[in-house]
Write a protein that holds these residues in place. Structure first.
Motif, short mmCIF file in Angstrom:
data_model
loop_
_atom_site.label_atom_id
_atom_site.label_comp_id
_atom_site.label_asym_id
_atom_site.label_seq_id
_atom_site.Cartn_x
_atom_site.Cartn_y
_atom_site.Cartn_z
N SER A 119 0.81 -1.22 0.00
CA SER A 119 0.00 0.00 0.00
C SER A 119 0.84 1.27 0.00
CB SER A 119 -0.97 0.00 1.18
OG SER A 119 -0.23 -0.16 2.38
N LYS A 120 2.06 1.18 0.48
CA LYS A 120 2.86 2.39 0.53
C LYS A 120 3.67 2.63 -0.73
CE LYS A 120 2.02 3.91 4.67
NZ LYS A 120 1.09 4.96 4.84
N VAL A 121 3.58 1.69 -1.65
CA VAL A 121 4.38 1.87 -2.86
C VAL A 121 3.81 3.01 -3.67
CG1 VAL A 121 5.05 0.80 -5.03
CG2 VAL A 121 4.98 -0.56 -2.93
N ASN A 122 4.69 3.95 -4.01
CA ASN A 122 4.23 5.09 -4.78
C ASN A 122 4.10 4.78 -6.23
OD1 ASN A 122 3.84 7.03 -2.86
ND2 ASN A 122 6.03 7.49 -2.73
N GLY A 123 3.02 5.20 -6.79
CA GLY A 123 2.92 5.09 -8.23
C GLY A 123 2.25 3.83 -8.74
N ILE A 124 1.87 2.92 -7.84
CA ILE A 124 1.20 1.71 -8.31
C ILE A 124 -0.19 1.65 -7.69
CG2 ILE A 124 1.25 -0.81 -8.32
CD1 ILE A 124 3.43 0.32 -9.94
N GLY A 125 -1.15 1.40 -8.54
CA GLY A 125 -2.53 1.40 -8.04
C GLY A 125 -3.23 0.07 -8.22
N GLY A 126 -2.50 -1.02 -8.27
CA GLY A 126 -3.16 -2.31 -8.46
C GLY A 126 -2.36 -3.15 -9.43
N PHE A 127 -2.86 -4.34 -9.68
CA PHE A 127 -2.14 -5.14 -10.66
C PHE A 127 -3.16 -5.95 -11.46
CE2 PHE A 127 -2.40 -9.58 -9.30
CZ PHE A 127 -2.96 -9.44 -8.05
N THR A 128 -2.66 -6.59 -12.48
CA THR A 128 -3.54 -7.43 -13.28
C THR A 128 -2.73 -8.59 -13.85
OG1 THR A 128 -5.10 -7.43 -15.11
CG2 THR A 128 -3.10 -6.17 -15.41
N ILE A 129 -3.46 -9.53 -14.41
CA ILE A 129 -2.80 -10.69 -14.98
C ILE A 129 -2.94 -10.65 -16.48
CG2 ILE A 129 -2.73 -13.19 -15.02
CD1 ILE A 129 -3.97 -13.19 -12.28
N LEU A 130 -1.83 -10.74 -17.18
CA LEU A 130 -1.87 -10.71 -18.64
C LEU A 130 -2.27 -12.07 -19.17
CD1 LEU A 130 1.42 -8.80 -19.36
CD2 LEU A 130 -0.90 -7.89 -19.26
N GLY A 131 -2.57 -12.08 -20.45
CA GLY A 131 -2.94 -13.33 -21.09
C GLY A 131 -1.84 -14.38 -20.97
N SER A 132 -0.62 -13.89 -20.91
CA SER A 132 0.48 -14.85 -20.83
C SER A 132 0.65 -15.40 -19.43
CB SER A 132 1.76 -14.15 -21.25
OG SER A 132 1.98 -13.06 -20.36
N GLY A 133 -0.07 -14.84 -18.51
CA GLY A 133 0.06 -15.29 -17.13
C GLY A 133 0.96 -14.39 -16.33
N GLU A 134 1.62 -13.47 -17.02
CA GLU A 134 2.50 -12.55 -16.30
C GLU A 134 1.69 -11.55 -15.51
OE1 GLU A 134 4.99 -11.82 -20.06
OE2 GLU A 134 5.69 -10.43 -18.50
N VAL A 135 2.34 -10.99 -14.53
CA VAL A 135 1.71 -9.94 -13.75
C VAL A 135 2.12 -8.59 -14.29
CG1 VAL A 135 1.68 -8.82 -11.49
CG2 VAL A 135 1.58 -11.31 -11.66
N ALA A 136 1.17 -7.70 -14.44
CA ALA A 136 1.51 -6.34 -14.87
C ALA A 136 1.00 -5.40 -13.81
CB ALA A 136 0.84 -6.02 -16.20
#
Lengths: 725, 107
Positions: free
Chosen positions: A683-700
Motif C-alpha cells: 500500500s505504501k508503494v508510490n505510483g502503483i494502483g493495483g495489478f492485473t494478470i496478462l494473457g500470458s500469465g505474467e503480472v503487470a
C-alpha cells in the motif's frame, strides 16, 4: 409466497416513494399550482397506504390515511399550498419514514414516536375542517355494513350485482360516452337487466344537446371483483354518481340506495324489481320499514346527494387524461425496472473480469499462431467481451441526480436554521457513476454543503452591503472528464481568506513563517485535521473535524479533492473520482522485462523519445510542440535493472490539468483488464494502483497516474497538485 | 351528417343520414326542434344513421317526449343497425314503442 421478501420489497419501495414525496413537496413550494407535482405527492401517499394495508400495518395505514385526505383536498383545489401546509406534510413524510424504518428494524413504535405522530395528525386534521379524520370525498362509496338494526331483514336473494349510474353533465363534453361504459361492463359479465333512465332530460328549451342526462340501473351477473367493476368506471367516477351493490347485499343497503337516488322512491323500487335485483316482496318489506323509520327521524335530503355530485367542478378531462397517462407511464416504468441483488451483480462483474483475462490469453495465442481465421475469430470475441463488460459495468451505474436532489431538503432545512436565504442549483444530474461510489459520496458532500452554507455564504445584510443579491446560491455540478467524474460544490459566498488560513496554519505549527506556498497549497491546508478558522462554532461545523474526514473519504475512493476560491466572490470544491472501480481499459508499456499498465483514459499520446534528442530542455522537461512537458523515466523511478533500449518512447499522460511524459522502452498496445487490488504490503508503494494478470500469465502493475504526476511535479517544483495518498 | 326535412301535407318527414353523435348534437337539436314546431305529425327515418351515441339517444328521447306533450304523433321508422344495437344495449326498444323492423340481414 415468502412474506419476508414481500415485506422487504415493500420497505424498499416505500423508501423510494417517500423520497419522491419529499422531492415533490420541496418542488411544490416553488410552484404551488403545479398539478402534476401535487398528483405525484398524492400518488406516493396513496400507494404507501394501499401497500401497507396489504400487510396489515394498521398504524401506518391510519397515519397515512390522514395525510392522504389532506392531500386529496389539495388535489381538489379545496386547500391552498402554503409554507405551513408544506411543513406539516414534510413532517408527515418524516414520520412515515420513521414508521417504515421502525418496521425494518423490527422494533415496536416508541412512545415518543407515537406522541409525535399524534401531534402531526392534529396538525393535519386542522386542514380537514376539524373533528375526526373524515374519509376523502372520492366517489364509489362502498357501504360498509352498519350494524343491522331495525332496517329490514337480512340479505336479498339475488346473486346479481346492482349497479346504479347517474352520469355527470359533462361526460359527453369530456369525450366519453356512457354507452361505451355499458358495453365495456358487458365484457366483464352478463348484463341481465338494464333500465335506462331518460327522466333527467329537461325541457327542450333548457336541454343542452351536449350535456349528459342519462342514468342506468343495471342487474349484473359476474364473477369479477368489486374492484374490477369499479375499474370500469374509473374515468368518470369523479363526476358521476356510481353505486355498486354486491350480490346478496343487505336490504338496508338497498333502502339506502333508494333513498339516495334522485328519482322517486317508488320508481326506484320498481326499477330494482325490474332489474331483478329485488323481489317484489323484498321491496315491499323495505319500503315499509323505511316508512317507519322515516317517521322517527328526518329523511335524508336527496338533494344533498345531487349537490354533492353536481357542484364540485374539477377539470375532469385533464384529470382523466392525465390519470390515463400517469397510469400508463407508471405501468411502463414499473414494467421496465427489476430489482436485483447487489451481490449478484458483483458476481457477474467478477466473472466478466475473468472472462476478459481468459480472452486476452486466447488472443495472444492466436497472434502467435498467425492463423488468420483464428485471429479474426478472437478479434470478434474480444470485441463482444468488451461489450459485455461495458454492459455489466453499466448495470452498476446510477445517476447522481438522485443524490443531488436529496440536498434540496438539506439546503431548505439548514437555510431555515441559519436564517439565510439560500437557493440550490443542480446541474449535471444525469451524470452517471458507480453505485458504490454514489453511496459513499453522500456524507462528504453533505459536509461540504453545510460548510458552504454555514461559513461560505454570508448573512443577507452582509451580502447586500457587498453588492450581492440577498439570496445566496449553492451549486452542485457533475460532469465526466477523462475517465473521471468531477463533482463540484460551489457557493457565491465570501470565499476563503488566505491570510486567516496562513495565520492559523502558522499558529498550529503546520508551516513555517517563511514557507512560500502557492494559493492552491494554502487552500489545501484546510484539509488538515483539526483546522478551522471559524470564529464561531455552530453545531453544524466549525469544530475542525470535517474537512479532513472529507478528504479521507474521497481518497478512500481513489479520488482527489481541490479547492478554488476568490475572496468576496465564492468558493468551489472539486471532487474527482474514478468512473469505474473494477475494470479499466489500459495501455501496456514495457520497461526492461517488466510490464506496466497505464489507464487508457489518461493517455494523451505516445511519441518516440528520439524525436527529442536535440530538443534542449534541462533533462527535466520536454518540448511538446511548444508546450512544457515534465517527464520521468519509469526505469529510474521503479529502479529497474538493465540498460535502456536505444529507442525509448514517451507516453504523455494527463490527469486533470496536469500533464507529464512517462519514458518507457516499449509500447505494447491497448489491453482491457481487471484491476486487482494490491495487498496491504504494497500500500505504501508510490505510483502503483493495483495489478492485473496478462494473457500470458505474467503480472503487470497498474500505474497510479495521479500519484506519478504528483511526484513529477514535486521533482520539478511546480504547483502542488491535488493532494493524493 | 345530414338532416333532410320534407313537409308533406302537414306531416313532417325527417331523415337523418350519417353519424348522430356529439359533434352534430347542437345542430341536430336545432333542426329537430324547429321542424317539429312547424308540423302536426312527425316521422323520423333512421335508416341511414351510421353511428349513434348517447347524445343521439338523448335527442331521440327529447323529440319523442316533446311530441307527446304537444299532442303530436311521432314515429320512428326504418331503424338502422346502429340504432338497433343501441336500443338493444339500453333495453329501450319498448320505450321507443315503434314497430322495429328487423331486416333479414340482421341475424
Amino acid at each position: 409466497m415468502n412474506l419476508d421478501d414481500a415485506l422487504r420489497t415493500f420497505i424498499a419501495e416505500s423508501r423510494e416513494l417517500l423520497q419522491e414525496m419529499e422531492d415533490a413537496l420541496l418542488r411544490i413550494e416553488q410552484s404551488p399550482g403545479n398539478e402534476e407535482v401535487i398528483n405525484a405527492i398524492f400518488r406516493a401517499a396513496h400507494t404507501i397506504k394501499g401497500s401497507a394495508g396489504l400487510f396489515g400495518l394498521d398504524h401506518i395505514v391510519a397515519f397515512t390515511h390522514v395525510a392522504e385526505s389532506v392531500l386529496d383536498r389539495v388535489r381538489n383545489g379545496e386547500l391552498q399550498v402554503d409554507g405551513r401546509l408544506v411543513a406539516v406534510l414534510l413532517s408527515s413524510c418524516d414520520h412515515i419514514k420513521e414508521l417504515i424504518e421502525n418496521l425494518a428494524a423490527g422494533g415496536e413504535v416508541s412512545q415518543e414516536a407515537k406522541a409525535r405522530g399524534e401531534s402531526i395528525v392534529a396538525g393535519l386534521n386542522s386542514y380537514l375542517g376539524g373533528g375526526a379524520a373524515t374519509s376523502s370525498k372520492a366517489a364509489l362509496p362502498v357501504e360498509t355494513s352498519a350494524p343491522c338494526t331495525t332496517q329490514g331483514g337480512g340479505e336479498v336473494e339475488t346473486d346479481l350485482w346492482h349497479i346504479s349510474l347517474r352520469f355527470g353533465r359533462d361526460v359527453l363534453r369530456n369525450g366519453m360516452d356512457p354507452l361505451s361504459f355499458i358495453r365495456y361492463l358487458g365484457t366483464l359479465g352478463d348484463i341481465k337487466h338494464i333500465v335506462t333512465l331518460l327522466d333527467g332530460i329537461p325541457r327542450a328549451a333548457e336541454m343542452d344537446p351536449e350535456a349528459c342526462y342519462l342514468g342506468f340501473e343495471i342487474g349484473f351477473k359476474s364473477n369479477a371483483s368489486k374492484a374490477e367493476i369499479e375499474g370500469v368506471f374509473e374515468f368518470v367516477r369523479e363526476d358521476c354518481q356510481i353505486r355498486i351493490l354486491p350480490p346478496h347485499s343487505r336490504v338496508s343497503e338497498y333502502m339506502q340506495l333508494i333513498a339516495d337516488l334522485p328519482e322517486k322512491d317508488m320508481r326506484i323500487g320498481e326499477i330494482l324489481v325490474k332489474c331483478g335485483t329485488l323481489t317484489q316482496s323484498e321491496l315491499d318489506a323495505a319500503l315499509q320499514a323505511q316508512q317507519v323509520s322515516d317517521e322517527a327521524k328526518p329523511h335524508r335530503p336527496i338533494g344533498e346527494v345531487l349537490v354533492e355530485a353536481g357542484v364540485v367542478q374539477k377539470p375532469v378531462m385533464e384529470a382523466a387524461l392525465d390519470k390515463q397517462k400517469q397510469v400508463k407511464e407508471q405501468k411502463a416504468a414499473e414494467a421496465n425496472l427489476i430489482r436485483v441483488d447487489a451481490d449478484k451483480l458483483d458476481t457477474l462483474i467478477n466473472l466478466v473480469g475473468e472472462l476478459i483475462i481468459a480472452g486476452a490469453g486466447t488472443s495472444m495465442i492466436a497472434q502467435r499462431s498467425g492463423i488468420s481465421e483464428l485471429l479474426e475469430a478472437t478479434a470478434t470475441m474480444s470485441r463482444l467481451v468488451e461489450e459485455v463488460r461495458d454492459s455489466a459495468l453499466n448495470l452498476r451505474m446510477v445517476q447522481i441526480g438522485a443524490t443531488f436532489n436529496r440536498f434540496q431538503r438539506v439546503v431548505r432545512d439548514v437555510s431555515k436554521e441559519l436564517g439565510k436565504d439560500i437557493e440550490l442549483v443542480i446541474s449535471g444530474a444525469e451524470t452517471e457513476l458507480d453505485k458504490t461510489v454514489v453511496e459513499k459520496i453522500g456524507d462528504p458532500l453533505t459536509h461540504l454543503v453545510r460548510n458552504s452554507m454555514d461559513h461560505g455564504i454570508e448573512p443577507a445584510d452582509v451580502r447586500l452591503a457587498r453588492g450581492k443579491p440577498a439570496k445566496g446560491t449553492l451549486t452542485l455540478n457533475a460532469y465526466h472528464d477523462s475517465g473521471s467524474i468531477v463533482i463540484e460544490v460551489s457557493d457565491d459566498g465570501g470565499g476563503l481568506n488566505k491570510e486567516r488560513i496562513l495565520k492559523k496554519a502558522i499558529e498550529r505549527g503546520l508551516i513555517n513563517e517563511d514557507h512560500n506556498l502557492s494559493e492552491r497549497e494554502i487552500y489545501s491546508l484546510i484539509f488538515e485535521a483539526g483546522f478551522s478558522t471559524a470564529e464561531t462554532v455552530s453545531n453544524l461545523s466549525g469544530r475542525g473535524v470535517g474537512m479532513d474526514v472529507v478528504k479521507r473519504n474521497i481518497t478512500a475512493l481513489r479520488g482527489t479533492v481541490t479547492l478554488d476560491s476568490e475572496e468576496g466572490k465564492g468558493t468551489t470544491v472539486r471532487i474527482r473520482l474514478p468512473l469505474t472501480l473494477a475494470i479499466i481499459d489500459g495501455f501496456l508499456v514495457g520497461v526492461g522485462s517488466a510490464v506496466y499498465v497505464v489507464p487508457l483514459d489518461m493517455v494523451v499520446e505516445c511519441i518516440e523519445r528520439a524525436a527529442w534528442e536535440n530538443a534542449g530542455g534541462d533533462g527535466r522537461y520536454l518540448n511538446l510542440r511548444g508546450e512544457v512537458l515534465p517527464y520521468m523515466r519509469l526505469r529510474e523511478h521503479f529502479e529497474i535493472e538493465g540498460e535502456p533500449t536505444r529507442r525509448e518512447n514517451v507516453v504523455v499522460v494527463r490527469y486533470g490539468e496536469h500533464k507529464a511524459g512517462l519514458v518507457v522502452d516499449r509500447l505494447m498496445g491497448e489491453f482491457q483488464t481487471v484491476i486487482k487490488p494490491l495487498g496491504k504490503v504494497f500500500s505504501k508503494v508510490n505510483g502503483i494502483g493495483g495489478f492485473t494478470i496478462l494473457g500470458s500469465g505474467e503480472v503487470a502493475l497498474i500505474l497510479d497516474v495521479p500519484g506519478l504526476l504528483g511526484q513529477v511535479a514535486a521533482h520539478c517544483g511546480s504547483m502542488a497538485i491535488e493532494q493524493t495518498v | 351528417m345530414n338532416i333532410s326535412v320534407t313537409n308533406d301535407n302537414g306531416v313532417c318527414h325527417i331523415g337523418i343520414t350519417g353519424e348522430m353523435n356529439i359533434y352534430f348534437a347542437s345542430q341536430m337539436k336545432e333542426k329537430l326542434v324547429s321542424a317539429m314546431a312547424d308540423s302536426k305529425e312527425i316521422e323520423i327515418n333512421l335508416a341511414h344513421i351510421s353511428e349513434i351515441d348517447s347524445s343521439g339517444l338523448q335527442l331521440l328521447a327529447l323529440a319523442k317526449r316533446e311530441a307527446a306533450e304537444s299532442g303530436k304523433p311521432l314515429h320512428f321508422v326504418s331503424h338502422s343497425q346502429a340504432v338497433l344495437d343501441m336500443l338493444d344495449l339500453c333495453n329501450l326498444a319498448g320505450v321507443f314503442g315503434d314497430p322495429v323492423v328487423i331486416s333479414s340481414a340482421h341475424a
